[in-house]
Design an enzyme around this catalytic site. Structure first.
Site, PDB file in Angstrom:
ATOM      1  N   HIS A   2       0.356   6.427   0.310  1.00 36.07           N
ATOM      2  CA  HIS A   2       0.491   7.397   1.577  1.00 36.07           C
ATOM      3  C   HIS A   2       2.245   7.268   1.675  1.00 36.07           C
ATOM      4  O   HIS A   2       3.042   6.662   1.157  1.00 36.07           O
ATOM      5  CB  HIS A   2      -0.081   6.389   2.893  1.00 36.07           C
TER       6      HIS A   2
ATOM      7  N   CYS B 263      -3.804   6.396   9.041  1.00 34.83           N
ATOM      8  CA  CYS B 263      -4.817   5.167   8.873  1.00 34.83           C
ATOM      9  C   CYS B 263      -4.668   4.540  10.109  1.00 34.83           C
ATOM     10  O   CYS B 263      -3.492   4.237  10.928  1.00 34.83           O
ATOM     11  CB  CYS B 263      -3.930   4.040   7.743  1.00 34.83           C
TER      12      CYS B 263
ATOM     13  N   ASN C 217      -1.763  10.913   2.815  1.00 33.36           N
ATOM     14  CA  ASN C 217      -1.629  10.798   1.345  1.00 33.36           C
ATOM     15  C   ASN C 217      -0.412  11.720   0.863  1.00 33.36           C
ATOM     16  O   ASN C 217      -0.189  12.627   1.667  1.00 33.36           O
ATOM     17  CB  ASN C 217      -2.625  11.104   0.499  1.00 33.36           C
TER      18      ASN C 217
ATOM     19  N   ARG D 198     -11.754  13.249   2.841  1.00 36.34           N
ATOM     20  CA  ARG D 198     -12.250  11.847   3.204  1.00 36.34           C
ATOM     21  C   ARG D 198     -10.966  11.232   3.848  1.00 36.34           C
ATOM     22  O   ARG D 198     -11.014  11.246   5.261  1.00 36.34           O
ATOM     23  CB  ARG D 198     -12.592  11.060   1.889  1.00 36.34           C
ATOM     24  N   ASP D 199     -10.063  10.766   2.975  1.00 40.65           N
ATOM     25  CA  ASP D 199      -8.795   9.978   3.649  1.00 40.65           C
ATOM     26  C   ASP D 199      -8.159  10.912   4.705  1.00 40.65           C
ATOM     27  O   ASP D 199      -7.689  10.259   5.866  1.00 40.65           O
ATOM     28  CB  ASP D 199      -8.144   9.642   2.743  1.00 40.65           C
TER      29      ASP D 199
ATOM     30  N   HIS E 251      -3.053   5.023  -5.255  1.00 46.26           N
ATOM     31  CA  HIS E 251      -3.280   5.768  -3.960  1.00 46.26           C
ATOM     32  C   HIS E 251      -1.995   5.408  -2.946  1.00 46.26           C
ATOM     33  O   HIS E 251      -1.978   4.418  -2.543  1.00 46.26           O
ATOM     34  CB  HIS E 251      -4.700   5.265  -3.565  1.00 46.26           C
TER      35      HIS E 251
HETATM   36 ZN    ZN Z   1      -5.557   6.113   2.095  1.00 45.27          ZN
END
Ligand code: ZN
Length: 317
Positions: free
Chosen positions: A209, A240, A249, A15-16, A207
């Protein structure tokens, strides 16, 4: 060193990570990856998101991925949603865990949604009602909790106000997210301690990065503060869209390797995780942000010295 003994890891690369990649994985490739992750021991997998396909075309097939995966007992498969429409899509494809998100930056939230972060969260009540009626678990995330390009540091009180708003709508599993890559270890430790003290009823996630290379250090600070749930992404993929120069991440294999070395249990097979990361890098076709994929495990360096060689060295003296 005081550390937690065990952590729970959520793989968020699908996802991210992938939502920021130009190359799109096929639905088939995504399904294969999810199944490989569950087989490697990942306890929580963020499969995709149920948001507008116009906004995030890479996630348009999340419903199909959910329909195609082989669900393993005990594994939590979650998806990100933005509103009640996301809950409808989750219900339709059998996704049983969804996650909402709000930006901790008041400036960011006012510009995008014309309301404060806490007001945004109060509007999530509809999602919570719908999800609970359908037996779907729901959690929340606070992005930019450690700083944003618009506000620099976010006051602790501002983060607490958002947490209270989440609790008020019935969400008590909350992720503190550093999408902007501005968090640093002492800040993480202090904020985690403060949040745990103030909201002992919350199930916390972190979470990070790795935008400025502090991802693992921040996770370590979280572990020292007693936090046990972390997101990471295979091969460190991602970025992002709002943050200039944002990296992905923390790489999953780098985190697993650190945990293995320190004796912190994850239940995940590092070699299999590295295989998955390599296959993703192969599909994406560009260099990635993973130390382990470059250097291998520390253990791989240990080789037996042939006995003859040692003798020669001794006789030379
Ligand atoms: Zn993220």
């Amino acid at each position: 060193m005081e550390l937690v003994k065990q952590i729970t890891l959520c793989e968020v690369g699908l996802r991210d990570g992938l939502q920021n990649e130009a190359t799109q994985l096929s639905t088939e490739e995504k399904i294969r990856t999810v199944d490989a992750l569950s087989a490697a021991g990942f306890p929580v997998i963020e499969v995709g998101s149920f948001v507008s396909p116009k906004a995030v075309p890479q996630m348009a097939d999340t419903d199909e991925v959910f329909r195609g995966i082989s669900r393993k007992d005990g594994v939590e498969y979650r998806a990100l949603i933005a509103n009640a429409r996301g809950v409808d899509r989750a219900i339709a494809c059998g996704c049983s865990k969804v996650k909402l998100n709000v930006s901790a930056s008041t400036a960011h939230n006012l510009a995008n949604l014309n309301c404060t972060p806490a007001e945004s969260v109060s509007r999530f009540a509809e999602c919570v009602d719908k999800a609970s009626a359908a037996g779907i678990d729901i959690s929340g995330s606070i992005s930019m909790a450690f700083g944003s390009p618009w506000d620099r540091e976010i006051p602790v009180e501002a983060v607490k106000e958002i947490v209270r708003a989440y609790l008020a709508v019935g969400i008590d599993e909350i992720s503190l997210s550093d999408a902007s890559g501005m968090a640093y270890p002492t800040q993480v430790y202090d904020l985690c301690q403060e949040m745990r003290r103030s909201f002992p009823q919350v199930t916390w996630w972190l979470h990070f990065h790795n935008t400025r290379g502090l991802g693992l250090a921040n996770i370590l600070a979280g572990m020292q503060a007693g936090f046990t749930r972390y997101d990471s992404a295979f091969a460190g993929v991602g970025g992002c869209p709002f943050v200039p120069g944002a990296a992905g991440n923390v790489s999953t294999e780098d985190l697993l390797h650190m945990c293995d070395e320190m004796g912190v249990k994850t239940g995940i097979d590092l070699d299999r995780a590295m295989e998955i990361s390599r296959s993703i890098v192969g599909i994406l076709g560009h260099p990635n942000d993973s130390y382990l994929l470059r250097a291998g495990k520390s253990n791989d360096l240990i080789r037996e010295i042939p006995t003859g060689q040692i003798k020669n060295q001794v006789t030379k003296k």
